[in-house]
Design a protein around this motif. Structure first.
Motif, PDB file in Angstrom:
ATOM      1  N   LEU A 367      34.608  23.443  46.561  1.00 45.94           N
ATOM      2  CA  LEU A 367      35.444  24.381  47.318  1.00 45.94           C
ATOM      3  C   LEU A 367      36.621  24.874  46.467  1.00 45.94           C
ATOM      4  CD1 LEU A 367      35.524  22.590  50.801  1.00 45.94           C
ATOM      5  CD2 LEU A 367      34.190  24.618  50.155  1.00 45.94           C
ATOM      6  N   GLY A 368      37.234  23.966  45.708  1.00 48.19           N
ATOM      7  CA  GLY A 368      38.333  24.371  44.836  1.00 48.19           C
ATOM      8  C   GLY A 368      37.882  25.356  43.784  1.00 48.19           C
ATOM      9  N   LEU A 369      36.743  25.085  43.149  1.00 51.89           N
ATOM     10  CA  LEU A 369      36.225  25.998  42.131  1.00 51.89           C
ATOM     11  C   LEU A 369      35.819  27.332  42.744  1.00 51.89           C
ATOM     12  CD1 LEU A 369      34.105  23.477  40.017  1.00 51.89           C
ATOM     13  CD2 LEU A 369      36.166  24.689  39.275  1.00 51.89           C
ATOM     14  N   GLY A 370      35.276  27.308  43.964  1.00 52.46           N
ATOM     15  CA  GLY A 370      34.897  28.554  44.624  1.00 52.46           C
ATOM     16  C   GLY A 370      36.088  29.458  44.863  1.00 52.46           C
ATOM     17  N   ALA A 371      37.239  28.861  45.185  1.00 57.17           N
ATOM     18  CA  ALA A 371      38.456  29.647  45.393  1.00 57.17           C
ATOM     19  C   ALA A 371      38.996  30.212  44.094  1.00 57.17           C
ATOM     20  CB  ALA A 371      39.526  28.781  46.057  1.00 57.17           C
ATOM     21  N   VAL A 372      38.609  29.618  42.962  1.00 65.02           N
ATOM     22  CA  VAL A 372      39.079  30.082  41.651  1.00 65.02           C
ATOM     23  C   VAL A 372      38.154  31.148  41.080  1.00 65.02           C
ATOM     24  CG1 VAL A 372      39.470  29.390  39.254  1.00 65.02           C
ATOM     25  CG2 VAL A 372      40.252  27.917  41.126  1.00 65.02           C
ATOM     26  N   LEU A 373      36.846  30.895  41.093  1.00 69.44           N
ATOM     27  CA  LEU A 373      35.906  31.727  40.356  1.00 69.44           C
ATOM     28  C   LEU A 373      35.750  33.122  40.957  1.00 69.44           C
ATOM     29  CD1 LEU A 373      33.127  29.068  39.625  1.00 69.44           C
ATOM     30  CD2 LEU A 373      35.010  29.780  38.165  1.00 69.44           C
ATOM     31  N   THR A 374      35.794  33.228  42.276  1.00 69.75           N
ATOM     32  CA  THR A 374      35.545  34.523  42.897  1.00 69.75           C
ATOM     33  C   THR A 374      36.607  35.571  42.566  1.00 69.75           C
ATOM     34  OG1 THR A 374      34.349  33.438  44.697  1.00 69.75           O
ATOM     35  CG2 THR A 374      35.101  35.688  45.081  1.00 69.75           C
ATOM     36  N   PRO A 375      37.905  35.287  42.705  1.00 62.92           N
ATOM     37  CA  PRO A 375      38.906  36.320  42.416  1.00 62.92           C
ATOM     38  C   PRO A 375      39.306  36.419  40.941  1.00 62.92           C
ATOM     39  CG  PRO A 375      40.001  34.396  43.307  1.00 62.92           C
ATOM     40  CD  PRO A 375      38.517  34.093  43.317  1.00 62.92           C
ATOM     41  N   MET A 376      38.754  35.547  40.100  1.00 66.12           N
ATOM     42  CA  MET A 376      39.229  35.470  38.717  1.00 66.12           C
ATOM     43  C   MET A 376      38.964  36.754  37.934  1.00 66.12           C
ATOM     44  SD  MET A 376      38.471  32.359  36.082  1.00 66.12           S
ATOM     45  CE  MET A 376      36.686  32.571  36.254  1.00 66.12           C
ATOM     46  N   THR A 377      37.720  37.247  37.955  1.00 67.23           N
ATOM     47  CA  THR A 377      37.391  38.456  37.202  1.00 67.23           C
ATOM     48  C   THR A 377      38.101  39.671  37.764  1.00 67.23           C
ATOM     49  OG1 THR A 377      35.230  37.552  36.600  1.00 67.23           O
ATOM     50  CG2 THR A 377      35.504  39.923  36.418  1.00 67.23           C
ATOM     51  N   ALA A 378      38.169  39.768  39.103  1.00 65.03           N
ATOM     52  CA  ALA A 378      38.862  40.905  39.714  1.00 65.03           C
ATOM     53  C   ALA A 378      40.334  40.933  39.305  1.00 65.03           C
ATOM     54  CB  ALA A 378      38.744  40.830  41.233  1.00 65.03           C
ATOM     55  N   SER A 379      40.947  39.773  39.192  1.00 68.82           N
ATOM     56  CA  SER A 379      42.354  39.723  38.787  1.00 68.82           C
ATOM     57  C   SER A 379      42.519  40.145  37.338  1.00 68.82           C
ATOM     58  CB  SER A 379      42.904  38.302  38.985  1.00 68.82           C
ATOM     59  OG  SER A 379      42.872  37.946  40.339  1.00 68.82           O
ATOM     60  N   ALA A 380      41.576  39.739  36.478  1.00 67.14           N
ATOM     61  CA  ALA A 380      41.643  40.140  35.074  1.00 67.14           C
ATOM     62  C   ALA A 380      41.537  41.651  34.938  1.00 67.14           C
ATOM     63  CB  ALA A 380      40.525  39.453  34.286  1.00 67.14           C
ATOM     64  N   VAL A 381      40.635  42.238  35.715  1.00 67.95           N
ATOM     65  CA  VAL A 381      40.425  43.686  35.647  1.00 67.95           C
ATOM     66  C   VAL A 381      41.632  44.436  36.206  1.00 67.95           C
ATOM     67  CG1 VAL A 381      39.021  45.571  36.551  1.00 67.95           C
ATOM     68  CG2 VAL A 381      37.922  43.522  35.668  1.00 67.95           C
ATOM     69  N   SER A 382      42.205  43.934  37.294  1.00 65.89           N
ATOM     70  CA  SER A 382      43.318  44.634  37.929  1.00 65.89           C
ATOM     71  C   SER A 382      44.599  44.542  37.115  1.00 65.89           C
ATOM     72  CB  SER A 382      43.570  44.056  39.328  1.00 65.89           C
ATOM     73  OG  SER A 382      44.091  42.742  39.236  1.00 65.89           O
ATOM     74  N   ALA A 383      44.620  43.663  36.124  1.00 62.39           N
ATOM     75  CA  ALA A 383      45.833  43.449  35.345  1.00 62.39           C
ATOM     76  C   ALA A 383      46.021  44.481  34.242  1.00 62.39           C
ATOM     77  CB  ALA A 383      45.804  42.042  34.729  1.00 62.39           C
ATOM     78  N   VAL A 384      45.028  45.351  34.021  1.00 64.15           N
ATOM     79  CA  VAL A 384      45.093  46.272  32.884  1.00 64.15           C
ATOM     80  C   VAL A 384      44.835  47.701  33.355  1.00 64.15           C
ATOM     81  CG1 VAL A 384      44.283  44.462  31.326  1.00 64.15           C
ATOM     82  CG2 VAL A 384      42.619  46.016  32.348  1.00 64.15           C
ATOM     83  N   PRO A 385      45.181  48.698  32.527  1.00 62.90           N
ATOM     84  CA  PRO A 385      44.859  50.088  32.880  1.00 62.90           C
ATOM     85  C   PRO A 385      43.362  50.307  32.987  1.00 62.90           C
ATOM     86  CG  PRO A 385      46.461  49.991  31.086  1.00 62.90           C
ATOM     87  CD  PRO A 385      45.955  48.593  31.282  1.00 62.90           C
ATOM     88  N   HIS A 386      43.000  51.395  33.669  1.00 69.14           N
ATOM     89  CA  HIS A 386      41.589  51.643  33.964  1.00 69.14           C
ATOM     90  C   HIS A 386      40.733  51.696  32.711  1.00 69.14           C
ATOM     91  CE1 HIS A 386      38.047  53.117  36.020  1.00 69.14           C
ATOM     92  NE2 HIS A 386      37.981  54.105  35.150  1.00 69.14           N
ATOM     93  N   HIS A 387      41.236  52.314  31.625  1.00 67.83           N
ATOM     94  CA  HIS A 387      40.378  52.495  30.452  1.00 67.83           C
ATOM     95  C   HIS A 387      40.118  51.178  29.713  1.00 67.83           C
ATOM     96  CE1 HIS A 387      44.311  52.630  28.381  1.00 67.83           C
ATOM     97  NE2 HIS A 387      43.643  52.283  27.296  1.00 67.83           N
ATOM     98  N   LEU A 388      40.840  50.112  30.090  1.00 67.24           N
ATOM     99  CA  LEU A 388      40.584  48.798  29.509  1.00 67.24           C
ATOM    100  C   LEU A 388      39.912  47.848  30.495  1.00 67.24           C
ATOM    101  CD1 LEU A 388      43.892  48.135  27.505  1.00 67.24           C
ATOM    102  CD2 LEU A 388      41.656  48.761  26.592  1.00 67.24           C
ATOM    103  N   ALA A 389      39.520  48.354  31.674  1.00 64.34           N
ATOM    104  CA  ALA A 389      38.973  47.477  32.711  1.00 64.34           C
ATOM    105  C   ALA A 389      37.678  46.815  32.275  1.00 64.34           C
ATOM    106  CB  ALA A 389      38.752  48.276  33.998  1.00 64.34           C
ATOM    107  N   GLY A 390      36.774  47.566  31.642  1.00 59.36           N
ATOM    108  CA  GLY A 390      35.513  46.996  31.191  1.00 59.36           C
ATOM    109  C   GLY A 390      35.717  45.916  30.151  1.00 59.36           C
ATOM    110  N   MET A 391      36.632  46.176  29.205  1.00 57.93           N
ATOM    111  CA  MET A 391      36.922  45.188  28.177  1.00 57.93           C
ATOM    112  C   MET A 391      37.541  43.937  28.787  1.00 57.93           C
ATOM    113  SD  MET A 391      39.323  45.506  24.784  1.00 57.93           S
ATOM    114  CE  MET A 391      38.346  46.793  24.035  1.00 57.93           C
ATOM    115  N   ALA A 392      38.396  44.103  29.802  1.00 54.13           N
ATOM    116  CA  ALA A 392      39.015  42.949  30.451  1.00 54.13           C
ATOM    117  C   ALA A 392      37.965  42.081  31.132  1.00 54.13           C
ATOM    118  CB  ALA A 392      40.054  43.419  31.464  1.00 54.13           C
ATOM    119  N   ALA A 393      37.006  42.710  31.820  1.00 51.74           N
ATOM    120  CA  ALA A 393      35.940  41.949  32.480  1.00 51.74           C
ATOM    121  C   ALA A 393      35.085  41.211  31.461  1.00 51.74           C
ATOM    122  CB  ALA A 393      35.081  42.882  33.327  1.00 51.74           C
TER     123      ALA A 393
END
Length: 541
Positions: A367-393
């Motif tokens: 359950l702890g890992l499930g709460a971490v893994l699901t939003p992790m990639t979305a947070s990485a992508v949202s942290a950068v400008p759009h043109h770097l979103a693919g590279m962030a993922a």
């Protein structure tokens, strides 16, 4: 070429089957390690390479295959990756030695490296609307977790009736079916504008990851003072420095250093690496605990290990729905704290721990890992400008796989070192004669801890096995404490660095270092029909 909305259903099915096949070897192999060790006479360090032969090429090449798909077509890369998974499974299925098993795992890892970024990019092309795409990516993530959940059960059922090599059978027919269907039905896409392969960065990244993992595995087996081990670790450090220098000067870097000017991206990269280091490393040492200490069958061990990935899969559903209502900072930090607590609770395990006693701890970990893994990639992508979103993922995926490569290496080395150090004391406490104890120690050092179980020690056999179990538990507890400490460190990093976009200055922090990048360049460049190749940024609440 078909439009982005054409063939969305078949794209989703192919992407989900692709990531399922890619990740199936992770847990099927992990739960089968004791059987593989007995059949092939492998040492603990050789067993580490069975796992790392798969994740090393995946970690080293996952960024490059994403760029290759952008330039040469994602359908081609998808089919190549699927074919490599089938080839790797076939080689492993027919292998008669641990070395040939390594070869099969390498091919499977290469296939997984091609499939992971490509399946996401295919979904991004087929579903331009970022809200609808989020649901598709959620199904993709559930397929990944499903492969981790069912893998142990598949291996457990098979090993009850047939030899260990048959765990590699399922990916072969599934991959062949996917290959045929994809050839005729899967829409293609690419994003060639401003993209090229970054060979200097790729080579230095591969050298760095391989050298560090080799040094950690061999250091744990032979000592960190060995010249080859010292040389590997020095090479890894130099490779990392050269990689940073090369990427800073590259006109088309595979991992733009400007990404790390975003505290949020840095935090999610750290979490990705630590989470998978702990998860894959934990599966590695836990499977040995069930085999060496509790003497369970593979199916019994699988029924316990599946609770971790199964609970993660269950947790991913409500977590996905809460992502737009609850801060990613709260979810990831809270999930890491729960993960650390569950790992510490597992330090109470012994040779006689019951199913019920261990079950709630493993469910809590999942359950702890499930709460971490699901939003992790979305947070990485949202942290950068759009043109770097693919590279962030893609970067987040790469750090995840580096952690997966280091997991068995780091925790396997800690386990072996601590257990061998404690074994003489446990042998003496158990009343094992000195000469017999020397034989046990020599076997454990040369062939691995599990090899002791195969010794015929006459009346001292039971005492030696009890001593072996006690020393193994000492090593397991050290691994759990280290893993829990790393999880708490990652939780602290998230609490400090993962801030809402409005207060963190997200766009400006990274854009300052990448202002020269044209709007259509970079890993999130537009596809030929205008759809973004990388996932749309998801705002951090």
């Amino acid at each position: 070429m078909q439009g982005p909305r054409a063939g969305r259903g078949i794209t989703l099915v192919m992407a989900c089957l692709g990531v399922f096949v890619a990740y199936l070897p992770v847990t099927t192999v992990s739960v089968s390690l004791p059987a593989i060790q007995r059949a092939l006479g492998a040492s603990t360090s050789q067993l580490s390479w069975v796992s790392d032969a798969f994740v090393l090429p995946m970690a080293a090449l996952i960024l490059t295959t994403g760029v290759w798909g952008d330039v040469h077509g994602r359908k081609r890369v998808f089919r190549t990756g699927t074919a490599l998974c089938a080839l790797g499974a076939t080689v492993s299925l027919t292998s008669g030695s641990v070395q040939w098993l390594w070869v099969g795992q390498v091919f499977s890892g290469l296939g997984a490296a091609a499939l992971l970024p490509t399946t996401l990019a295919l979904i991004g092309h087929a579903v331009p609307d970022h809200r609808e795409r989020g649901r598709f990516i959620g199904l993709w993530a559930m397929s990944l977790l499903a492969s981790l959940a069912v893998g142990p059960l598949i291996a457990g059922v098979l090993l009850e009736h047939v030899a260990w090599r048959w765990i590699f059978l399922l990916p072969v027919p599934v991959s062949l079916v996917v290959l045929v269907v994809a050839a005729f039905r899967l829409p293609d896409s690419r994003a060639p504008h401003g993209r090229r392969l970054d060979w200097p960065g790729q080579i230095t990244a591969a050298v760095t990851v391989t050298a560090v993992v080799y040094g950690v595995i061999e250091g744990g087996a032979n000592g960190f003072g060995e010249p080859a081990v010292v040389g590997a670790l020095v090479l890894g450090a130099l490779g990392a420095a050269v990689f940073v220098a090369v990427e800073r000067r590259s006109s088309s870097p595979m991992l733009d250093p400007a990404l790390f000017r975003s505290p949020a991206f840095t935090a999610t990269a750290l979490v990705a690496m630590i989470s998978f280091l702990g998860l894959i490393g934990f599966f590695f040492v836990l499977s040995l605990y069930f085999g060496v200490v509790q003497h369970l069958t593979t199916l019994q061990a699988a029924s316990r290990m599946v609770m971790v990935s199964g609970a993660s899969l269950v947790a991913s559903v409500p977590v996905g729905r809460l992502m737009h209502r609850v801060s990613a900072r709260i979810m990831i930090t809270g999930g890491l704290v729960v993960t650390a607590g569950s790992l510490l609770s597992l330090t109470g395990l012994d040779a006689h721990t019951s199913f019920g006693s261990i079950a709630w701890r493993l469910v809590l970990l999942g359950l702890g890992l499930g709460a971490v893994l699901t939003p992790m990639t979305a947070s990485a992508v949202s942290a950068v400008p759009h043109h770097l979103a693919g590279m962030a993922a893609a970067g987040n995926n790469a750090f995840r796989q580096v952690g997966a490569a280091l997991g068995p290496a780091v925790l396997g080395s800690l386990l072996t070192t601590r257990a061998l150090h404690a074994l003489p004391g446990h042998l003496a406490e158990a009343g094992v004669p000195a000469q017999t104890g020397e034989r046990v120690l020599a076997t454990a050092r040369e062939h691995g801890l599990a090899a002791v179980a195969g010794l015929d020690l006459d009346t001292a056999t039971g005492q030696a096995l009890a001593a072996l179990g006690g020393s193994f538990l000492d090593g397991l507890r050290l691994c759990l404490v280290v893993s829990a400490s790393l999880a708490l460190l990652a939780a602290l990093a998230c609490a400090v660095l993962l801030r809402p976009a409005s207060s963190a200055g997200r766009p400006s922090a990274v854009a300052a270092g990448s202002a020269a990048a044209p709007a259509g360049a970079g890993p999130a460049a537009r596809t030929t029909d205008g759809a973004a190749s990388g996932p749309e940024p998801v705002r951090t609440p």
